[in-house]
Design a protein around this motif. Structure first.
Motif, PDB file in Angstrom:
ATOM      1  N   GLN A 208       0.797  -1.224   0.000  1.00  0.00           N
ATOM      2  CA  GLN A 208       0.000   0.000   0.000  1.00  0.00           C
ATOM      3  C   GLN A 208       0.835   1.283   0.000  1.00  0.00           C
ATOM      4  OE1 GLN A 208      -3.341   0.664  -0.216  1.00  0.00           O
ATOM      5  NE2 GLN A 208      -3.458  -1.492  -0.800  1.00  0.00           N
ATOM      6  N   LEU A 209       2.161   1.169  -0.054  1.00  0.00           N
ATOM      7  CA  LEU A 209       2.998   2.355   0.114  1.00  0.00           C
ATOM      8  C   LEU A 209       2.737   3.416  -0.952  1.00  0.00           C
ATOM      9  CD1 LEU A 209       5.135   3.745   1.752  1.00  0.00           C
ATOM     10  CD2 LEU A 209       6.896   2.629   0.379  1.00  0.00           C
ATOM     11  N   GLU A 210       2.546   2.990  -2.189  1.00  0.00           N
ATOM     12  CA  GLU A 210       2.311   3.963  -3.251  1.00  0.00           C
ATOM     13  C   GLU A 210       1.042   4.768  -2.980  1.00  0.00           C
ATOM     14  OE1 GLU A 210       2.314   4.102  -8.140  1.00  0.00           O
ATOM     15  OE2 GLU A 210       3.002   2.313  -7.074  1.00  0.00           O
ATOM     16  N   ASN A 211      -0.005   4.102  -2.514  1.00  0.00           N
ATOM     17  CA  ASN A 211      -1.243   4.802  -2.152  1.00  0.00           C
ATOM     18  C   ASN A 211      -1.039   5.724  -0.952  1.00  0.00           C
ATOM     19  OD1 ASN A 211      -2.782   3.635  -4.170  1.00  0.00           O
ATOM     20  ND2 ASN A 211      -3.397   1.899  -2.890  1.00  0.00           N
ATOM     21  N   ILE A 212      -0.270   5.249   0.014  1.00  0.00           N
ATOM     22  CA  ILE A 212      -0.031   6.028   1.232  1.00  0.00           C
ATOM     23  C   ILE A 212       0.649   7.349   0.911  1.00  0.00           C
ATOM     24  CG2 ILE A 212       1.321   6.071   3.375  1.00  0.00           C
ATOM     25  CD1 ILE A 212       0.839   3.007   3.530  1.00  0.00           C
ATOM     26  N   LEU A 213       1.626   7.296  -0.001  1.00  0.00           N
ATOM     27  CA  LEU A 213       2.404   8.493  -0.323  1.00  0.00           C
ATOM     28  C   LEU A 213       1.636   9.477  -1.201  1.00  0.00           C
ATOM     29  CD1 LEU A 213       5.968   6.989  -0.953  1.00  0.00           C
ATOM     30  CD2 LEU A 213       4.971   7.855   1.169  1.00  0.00           C
ATOM     31  N   GLN A 214       0.435   9.090  -1.667  1.00  0.00           N
ATOM     32  CA  GLN A 214      -0.357   9.982  -2.500  1.00  0.00           C
ATOM     33  C   GLN A 214      -0.944  11.146  -1.706  1.00  0.00           C
ATOM     34  OE1 GLN A 214      -0.793   9.823  -5.912  1.00  0.00           O
ATOM     35  NE2 GLN A 214       0.794   8.242  -5.737  1.00  0.00           N
ATOM     36  N   ASN A 215      -0.979  11.012  -0.376  1.00  0.00           N
ATOM     37  CA  ASN A 215      -1.573  12.059   0.466  1.00  0.00           C
ATOM     38  C   ASN A 215      -0.553  12.523   1.505  1.00  0.00           C
ATOM     39  OD1 ASN A 215      -3.264  13.797   1.788  1.00  0.00           O
ATOM     40  ND2 ASN A 215      -4.849  12.280   2.239  1.00  0.00           N
ATOM     41  N   PRO A 216       0.441  13.340   1.087  1.00  0.00           N
ATOM     42  CA  PRO A 216       1.524  13.746   1.996  1.00  0.00           C
ATOM     43  C   PRO A 216       1.042  14.458   3.252  1.00  0.00           C
ATOM     44  CG  PRO A 216       2.045  14.322  -0.277  1.00  0.00           C
ATOM     45  CD  PRO A 216       0.604  13.909  -0.255  1.00  0.00           C
ATOM     46  N   GLY A 217      -0.067  15.193   3.153  1.00  0.00           N
ATOM     47  CA  GLY A 217      -0.560  15.932   4.311  1.00  0.00           C
ATOM     48  C   GLY A 217      -0.940  15.053   5.482  1.00  0.00           C
ATOM     49  N   LYS A 218      -1.093  13.754   5.233  1.00  0.00           N
ATOM     50  CA  LYS A 218      -1.472  12.813   6.289  1.00  0.00           C
ATOM     51  C   LYS A 218      -0.259  12.059   6.850  1.00  0.00           C
ATOM     52  CE  LYS A 218      -6.015  13.157   6.405  1.00  0.00           C
ATOM     53  NZ  LYS A 218      -6.747  13.473   7.650  1.00  0.00           N
ATOM     54  N   LEU A 219       0.958  12.510   6.485  1.00  0.00           N
ATOM     55  CA  LEU A 219       2.159  11.775   6.869  1.00  0.00           C
ATOM     56  C   LEU A 219       3.042  12.592   7.808  1.00  0.00           C
ATOM     57  CD1 LEU A 219       3.190  10.373   3.352  1.00  0.00           C
ATOM     58  CD2 LEU A 219       1.588   9.381   5.013  1.00  0.00           C
ATOM     59  N   LEU A 220       3.566  11.934   8.836  1.00  0.00           N
ATOM     60  CA  LEU A 220       4.524  12.546   9.754  1.00  0.00           C
ATOM     61  C   LEU A 220       5.787  11.688   9.777  1.00  0.00           C
ATOM     62  CD1 LEU A 220       5.504  14.467  12.002  1.00  0.00           C
ATOM     63  CD2 LEU A 220       4.283  13.015  13.654  1.00  0.00           C
ATOM     64  N   PHE A 221       6.922  12.308   9.490  1.00  0.00           N
ATOM     65  CA  PHE A 221       8.223  11.643   9.563  1.00  0.00           C
ATOM     66  C   PHE A 221       8.947  12.143  10.812  1.00  0.00           C
ATOM     67  CE2 PHE A 221       7.129  11.404   5.126  1.00  0.00           C
ATOM     68  CZ  PHE A 221       7.631  10.176   4.700  1.00  0.00           C
ATOM     69  N   ILE A 222       9.380  11.218  11.672  1.00  0.00           N
ATOM     70  CA  ILE A 222      10.152  11.575  12.860  1.00  0.00           C
ATOM     71  C   ILE A 222      11.576  11.057  12.662  1.00  0.00           C
ATOM     72  CG2 ILE A 222      10.417  11.268  15.349  1.00  0.00           C
ATOM     73  CD1 ILE A 222       7.429  10.921  15.580  1.00  0.00           C
ATOM     74  N   PHE A 223      12.547  11.970  12.741  1.00  0.00           N
ATOM     75  CA  PHE A 223      13.962  11.611  12.636  1.00  0.00           C
ATOM     76  C   PHE A 223      14.639  11.993  13.949  1.00  0.00           C
ATOM     77  CE2 PHE A 223      12.694  12.322   8.200  1.00  0.00           C
ATOM     78  CZ  PHE A 223      13.161  11.148   7.609  1.00  0.00           C
ATOM     79  N   ASP A 224      15.118  10.997  14.665  1.00  0.00           N
ATOM     80  CA  ASP A 224      15.668  11.210  16.007  1.00  0.00           C
ATOM     81  C   ASP A 224      17.197  11.160  15.995  1.00  0.00           C
ATOM     82  OD1 ASP A 224      15.657  11.432  18.868  1.00  0.00           O
ATOM     83  OD2 ASP A 224      16.058   9.281  18.967  1.00  0.00           O
ATOM     84  N   GLY A 225      17.825  12.206  16.554  1.00  0.00           N
ATOM     85  CA  GLY A 225      19.270  12.187  16.770  1.00  0.00           C
ATOM     86  C   GLY A 225      20.109  12.666  15.610  1.00  0.00           C
TER      87      GLY A 225
END
Length: 620
Positions: A208-225
């Motif tokens: 489902q990743l391709e579908n997931i990335l179609q709506n960037p406003g619903k995505l949060l990326f956390i990068f720690d450190g």
């Protein structure tokens, strides 16, 4: 639904009125038909999308529901539910990371004291659920948020708590998917696409990743450190990635997300130590906040959560609160853990026929930060009953690696480092000092201060006059403060009573190392005094008082400070500084005049200094 069904009916009545009208309506009908099919297609795709979302949350729940700590008896890692261990961390809005030119711990401790004295309506205190709300400073609703904090203040734990709360539905429900990455795990990746970067950590999203990335406003990326990243990250770079399938260097993928050339509309939450950012252009972040650790009530709550016995918790907290130096560092959760671990061994809990002990062996109760870590390491070594030569071999190898890291701003070590410094990976004792990270073959110390203690201790375990002099020179040369805590530990270990805590692992050469450190200290302070009373010299001299405090050597204070007059201009006199200064003034009987010109000194600081100021002939 009524609007959607009625839309075709209106033009449908006009189809018989002429060919022209029919031809004009064909594009409209085609559009309507396509829209319905498309909407129908999305409805069909909703089920697997929702399944992926639910499975992703279940996966993250399993990874984030527990906090891991080392057991104070066995030193093995054990897990605790968040509800029983987590204590709220204070977060404030800031841009002050660019002011970090000295030791991070000290700067944060001083700032925390300043915040304590401010009214709550003055402090821009932020709760976690407001990080992505309107920011008055940047005048936008932020999508790119930077969280800074010193090592051990709880950045990773807070990020874990964010993910855990999102999974449970308590936080950030505007996001359908949260992706949590640690920079130290990304270090082994080279060129990779964003899609493969996500699948590397979350392979269950492949379908489902391709579908997931179609709506960037619903995505949060956390990068720690960010400070642990080995990748180059230039936030001003013009070379950016624009497609999720485009392979690029890992650092450039992160920069492209932050710069919005990749998945424009997504949100990014990143953490870092302040010192990494002082040389980084991070203006692309629309909100910067700082974790400043525990306020007094949270410190007490930590002790209450750590000790199952309320009486024991109260006794331990009271002891620490009476020791100004130890208490001031308790804003750090990692310090709280070490202090509680040691005091749990010193203050024995009551049994049915024996009350809580109040008279503990003097050697088990630390009075300085150096003694705190000396007892901490001594307890670990004594629990393993190692032969002296075996223990020394480990202390030497780990110590030289620690010192290399401190002097070169390194907190992550790999197999090559262990091999170069002859660290025995098979030693059971190694796991008590080092933590193996998520990437196999990479290690870090329990926290930065433990690393700094080992870097000082090795000069007493494996004495070399050349190495010692070189390290002393380097430590005082660094303008970013990386050598300050190292110097304090080095001076603290010059005290005989402190070294006795580790006597079973030191040779007679440790006494010579102590003499060298004391001689260097005396000469350095004399040199600073000869340079005059410029503002920079005043502050450098004041910092050396911390080293004098750790030595517990009053004779050294008398021999070192030859001034009859001492002046501090426009300096914030925190309670921590006042504690150290009070010790110095109390000991230095030849000082007749003390001038505090334009300094900030509050009632608490004045109470600490009061008794020592009475002996001065001139106070301004």
């Amino acid at each position: 639904m009524r609007g959607r069904n009625s839309a075709p009916s209106s033009p449908g009545h006009r189809l018989g009125s002429g060919c022209v009208e029919k031809l004009q309506l064909l594009p409209t009908l085609c559009t309507i038909f396509t829209t319905c099919v498309g909407m129908s297609g999305r409805r069909i795709a909703t089920a697997p999308y929702r399944h992926a979302e639910n499975f992703h949350k279940k996966h993250l729940h399993g990874k984030t529901e527990k906090l891991k700590e080392n057991n104070q008896q066995t030193w093995e890692q054990e897990s605790f539910l968040f509800a029983t261990r987590f204590v709220k961390l204070s977060i404030i809005s800031t841009q002050q990371f660019r002011e970090y030119s000295e030791n991070e711990y000290q700067q944060t401790g001083i700032k925390l004291e300043e915040y304590l004295k401010k009214k709550h309506n003055v402090l821009q205190h932020l709760s976690p659920n407001k990080l992505f709300r309107w920011c008055h400073r940047s005048r936008v609703v932020p999508h790119m948020v930077l969280v800074i904090g010193v090592p051990g203040v709880g950045k990773t734990t807070l990020m874990q708590k964010f993910v855990y709360d999102w999974v449970r539905g308590d936080l950030y429900q505007r996001f359908s998917f949260v992706f949590f990455f640690k920079f130290q795990d990304l270090n082994r990746l080279d060129k990779i696409s964003l899609e493969n970067l996500i699948l590397h950590e979350y392979p269950h999203l492949e379908q489902q990743l391709e579908n997931i990335l179609q709506n960037p406003g619903k995505l949060l990326f956390i990068f720690d450190g960010l400070d642990k990243s080995l990748h180059t990250m230039d936030f001003t770079s013009r070379h950016l990635c624009s497609h999720p399938k485009q392979p690029e260097y890992c650092g450039q993928i992160v920069v492209s997300l932050v710069r919005k050339s990749l998945l424009n509309g997504c949100s990014v939450l990143m953490t870092s130590r302040p010192t990494r950012l002082a040389s980084t252009d991070s203006n692309v972040f629309q909100r910067t906040v700082e974790i400043i650790g525990f306020f007094p009530e949270e410190r007490q709550m930590y002790f209450q959560n750590f000790f199952s016995n309320p009486e024991l918790a109260e006794k331990a907290f009271t002891y620490v609160k009476q020791n100004e130096m130890l208490y001031r560092f308790c804003y750090l959760p990692s310090y709280c853990w070490i202090i509680c671990t040691l005091l749990s061994k010193s203050f024995q809990p009551p049994s049915s026929d024996q009350p809580l002990s109040s008279d503990q062996p003097e050697s088990l109760l630390p009075k300085t930060v150096t003694q705190l870590f000396a007892i901490f390491i001594s307890n670990i070594l004594s629990n393993h009953n190692l032969h002296k030569s075996d223990a020394q071999r480990i202390l030497k190898s780990v110590g030289w690696m620690a010192e290399h890291g401190v002097m070169n701003h390194r907190v992550i070590f790999d197999e090559r480092d262990l091999s170069y410094f002859h660290v025995d990976k098979k030693s059971e004792l190694l796991s008590r000092f080092l933590i193996e990270l998520d990437k196999p073959g990479t290690y870090s110390f329990l926290n930065l201060t433990v690393q700094e203690f080992f870097s000082a201790l090795v000069h007493y375990v494996d004495y070399s006059p050349e190495k010692l002099q070189k390290s002393l020179y380097n430590a005082k040369s660094y303008s970013d403060g990386r050598g300050e805590i190292f110097l304090r530990f080095l001076c603290g270990l010059s005290d005989n009573s402190t070294r006795l805590l580790l006597a079973g692992y030191l040779d007679s050469q440790a006494a010579q190392a102590s003499r060298d450190v004391i001689t260097w200290m005396k000469n350095f302070i004399h040199e600073e005094q000869r340079l005059g009373i410029s503002e920079d010299n005043q502050q450098r001299l004041l910092k050396t008082f911390f080293c004098l405090f750790e030595t517990r050597n009053k004779a050294l204070v008398l021999e070192s400070l030859i001034l009859h007059s001492f002046e501090l201009s426009y300096f914030h006199m925190s309670s921590l500084y006042c504690t150290v200064l009070a010790y110095t003034l109390e000991t230095c009987t030849n000082l007749k005049e003390f001038i505090l010109s334009g300094c900030s000194l509050d009632n608490e600081g004045l109470e600490i200094l009061a008794s020592t100021l009475l002996f001065l002939q001139n106070l301004r």
